[in-house]
Design an enzyme around this catalytic site. Sequence first.
Site, PDB file in Angstrom:
ATOM      1  N   SER A  69       3.506  -2.409  10.285  1.00 22.58           N
ATOM      2  CA  SER A  69       4.972  -2.404  10.445  1.00 22.58           C
ATOM      3  C   SER A  69       5.650  -3.688   9.979  1.00 22.58           C
ATOM      4  O   SER A  69       6.613  -4.153  10.595  1.00 22.58           O
ATOM      5  CB  SER A  69       5.359  -2.078  11.896  1.00 22.58           C
ATOM      6  OG  SER A  69       4.923  -0.770  12.222  1.00 22.58           O
TER       7      SER A  69
ATOM      8  N   GLY B 202       2.420   1.910  10.884  1.00 24.53           N
ATOM      9  CA  GLY B 202       3.317   3.053  10.734  1.00 24.53           C
ATOM     10  C   GLY B 202       4.049   3.423  12.015  1.00 24.53           C
ATOM     11  O   GLY B 202       4.650   4.486  12.110  1.00 24.53           O
TER      12      GLY B 202
ATOM     13  N   GLY C 184       2.805  -1.382   4.282  1.00 22.22           N
ATOM     14  CA  GLY C 184       2.743   0.050   4.016  1.00 22.22           C
ATOM     15  C   GLY C 184       4.131   0.609   3.767  1.00 22.22           C
ATOM     16  O   GLY C 184       4.676   0.517   2.659  1.00 22.22           O
ATOM     17  N   GLY C 185       4.731   1.181   4.804  1.00 27.03           N
ATOM     18  CA  GLY C 185       6.023   1.863   4.690  1.00 27.03           C
ATOM     19  C   GLY C 185       7.089   1.079   3.933  1.00 27.03           C
ATOM     20  O   GLY C 185       7.798   1.630   3.089  1.00 27.03           O
TER      21      GLY C 185
ATOM     22  N   HIS D 100      -9.597   0.680   5.479  1.00 25.01           N
ATOM     23  CA  HIS D 100      -8.255   0.877   6.042  1.00 25.01           C
ATOM     24  C   HIS D 100      -8.361   1.784   7.274  1.00 25.01           C
ATOM     25  O   HIS D 100      -9.176   2.710   7.295  1.00 25.01           O
ATOM     26  CB  HIS D 100      -7.329   1.491   4.985  1.00 25.01           C
ATOM     27  CG  HIS D 100      -5.906   1.517   5.436  1.00 25.01           C
ATOM     28  ND1 HIS D 100      -5.421   2.519   6.257  1.00 25.01           N
ATOM     29  CD2 HIS D 100      -4.881   0.655   5.236  1.00 25.01           C
ATOM     30  CE1 HIS D 100      -4.142   2.262   6.528  1.00 25.01           C
ATOM     31  NE2 HIS D 100      -3.797   1.148   5.926  1.00 25.01           N
TER      32      HIS D 100
ATOM     33  N   GLU E 220      -5.219  -5.487  10.671  1.00 22.72           N
ATOM     34  CA  GLU E 220      -4.194  -4.466  10.880  1.00 22.72           C
ATOM     35  C   GLU E 220      -4.435  -3.764  12.207  1.00 22.72           C
ATOM     36  O   GLU E 220      -5.241  -2.824  12.271  1.00 22.72           O
ATOM     37  CB  GLU E 220      -4.245  -3.446   9.743  1.00 22.72           C
ATOM     38  CG  GLU E 220      -3.980  -4.041   8.388  1.00 22.72           C
ATOM     39  CD  GLU E 220      -3.468  -2.980   7.425  1.00 22.72           C
ATOM     40  OE1 GLU E 220      -2.319  -3.114   6.989  1.00 22.72           O
ATOM     41  OE2 GLU E 220      -4.184  -2.010   7.156  1.00 22.72           O
TER      42      GLU E 220
ATOM     43  N   ASN F 286       0.859  -1.188   0.000  1.00 23.74           N
ATOM     44  CA  ASN F 286       0.000   0.000   0.000  1.00 23.74           C
ATOM     45  C   ASN F 286       0.896   1.239   0.000  1.00 23.74           C
ATOM     46  O   ASN F 286       1.510   1.567   1.012  1.00 23.74           O
ATOM     47  CB  ASN F 286      -0.888  -0.057   1.262  1.00 23.74           C
ATOM     48  CG  ASN F 286      -1.742   1.182   1.428  1.00 23.74           C
ATOM     49  OD1 ASN F 286      -1.815   2.027   0.535  1.00 23.74           O
ATOM     50  ND2 ASN F 286      -2.383   1.302   2.582  1.00 23.74           N
ATOM     51  N   TRP F 287       0.955   1.883  -1.156  1.00 22.77           N
ATOM     52  CA  TRP F 287       1.845   3.047  -1.272  1.00 22.77           C
ATOM     53  C   TRP F 287       1.311   4.270  -0.531  1.00 22.77           C
ATOM     54  O   TRP F 287       2.018   5.243  -0.339  1.00 22.77           O
ATOM     55  CB  TRP F 287       2.058   3.405  -2.749  1.00 22.77           C
ATOM     56  CG  TRP F 287       2.791   2.371  -3.538  1.00 22.77           C
ATOM     57  CD1 TRP F 287       3.407   1.235  -3.049  1.00 22.77           C
ATOM     58  CD2 TRP F 287       2.988   2.345  -4.959  1.00 22.77           C
ATOM     59  NE1 TRP F 287       3.969   0.521  -4.083  1.00 22.77           N
ATOM     60  CE2 TRP F 287       3.732   1.186  -5.266  1.00 22.77           C
ATOM     61  CE3 TRP F 287       2.624   3.190  -6.014  1.00 22.77           C
ATOM     62  CZ2 TRP F 287       4.107   0.854  -6.573  1.00 22.77           C
ATOM     63  CZ3 TRP F 287       2.984   2.867  -7.320  1.00 22.77           C
ATOM     64  CH2 TRP F 287       3.726   1.716  -7.584  1.00 22.77           C
ATOM     65  N   LYS F 288       0.051   4.230  -0.167  1.00 23.56           N
ATOM     66  CA  LYS F 288      -0.599   5.392   0.482  1.00 23.56           C
ATOM     67  C   LYS F 288      -0.380   6.639  -0.376  1.00 23.56           C
ATOM     68  O   LYS F 288      -0.403   6.546  -1.602  1.00 23.56           O
ATOM     69  CB  LYS F 288      -0.101   5.553   1.926  1.00 23.56           C
ATOM     70  CG  LYS F 288      -0.253   4.258   2.707  1.00 23.56           C
ATOM     71  CD  LYS F 288      -0.044   4.422   4.190  1.00 23.56           C
ATOM     72  CE  LYS F 288      -0.203   3.061   4.859  1.00 23.56           C
ATOM     73  NZ  LYS F 288      -0.069   3.111   6.312  1.00 23.56           N
TER      74      LYS F 288
ATOM     75  N   GLU G 254      -6.675   4.187   8.285  1.00 24.72           N
ATOM     76  CA  GLU G 254      -6.541   5.632   8.048  1.00 24.72           C
ATOM     77  C   GLU G 254      -7.847   6.210   7.507  1.00 24.72           C
ATOM     78  O   GLU G 254      -8.191   7.363   7.767  1.00 24.72           O
ATOM     79  CB  GLU G 254      -5.352   5.892   7.107  1.00 24.72           C
ATOM     80  CG  GLU G 254      -4.037   5.746   7.866  1.00 24.72           C
ATOM     81  CD  GLU G 254      -2.876   5.198   7.070  1.00 24.72           C
ATOM     82  OE1 GLU G 254      -2.888   5.273   5.827  1.00 24.72           O
ATOM     83  OE2 GLU G 254      -1.937   4.663   7.702  1.00 24.72           O
TER      84      GLU G 254
END
Length: 256
Positions: free
Chosen positions: A216, A176, A237-238, A98, A170, A12-14, A100
């Site tokens: 993470s 993150g 993600g990151g 998600h 998640e 997930n590049w966000k 976020e």
Amino acid sequence: MAMIKRPFVIGNWKMNLTLVRGIEFAKLLKDSLHGKDGIMCGVCPPFIFLKEICKILEDSNVCVAAQNIHSEKYGAYTGEVSALMIKEVGCTHVLIGHSERRHIFHEDDSFINAKIKTALSVNLKPIFCVGEMLDEREAGRTKDVIRNQLVRGLRDVRADQLKEIVIAYEPVWAIGTGKTALPEQADEVHSFIRNTITNEYDKNLAKSIYILYGGSVKPENAKELTDQSEIDGLLVGGASILFESFLKIIEVVSKG
Ligand code: PGA
């Protein structure tokens, strides 16, 4: 992880990368995974990159997911993007629920449920995210929270439709933050998710459904997570923004 399932790893590049870097990433990923069938893999680029990235990956074994959709198929919703639109440019999957979206943009379970049903109605596969906040975990409410998110998010979703859904667990406190859930901690919740699906639907469906872990994930912990019996893959993600670290994760969890 169940032996018959190939791991599914999705990045997930966000709201990161540029179109130029996204294109370069997609090309590298396509080439690196060519002929590899020990893994299923995907990326979630920002909306504005989707058309280009789908074009690059159309004849590859990498799927493309949007990061969000609106619950309506079209209409006066300024600034929103519909399931039909992302389907038209070549996406096969979409992230829904998600954390976020839930916490920054205040999306509730009924909106998430409407999005899931809309995605299914146009043959897009939802990647349905659930997860508890830190205070909920500390108060011993993890299972209640997850059960509610699942039951409310899947309201009126039939068994034949659930087959098309991927679930991602998640924990919000792990997203993150660099704090990964312990593999056993994650596995316990995955097992609870499978039991909930068994109760709401049936056992075979619960067994076959993919449940990914996210929060993470990095090359150093990817393998111990997917080694757990109930973890079928990872939502990253990151560590999915840098091609090298994403590829490393794919390599360590790949089944050949
Ligand atoms: P993270 O994000 O890997 O950066 O924790 C995971 C996610 O939000 O899906």
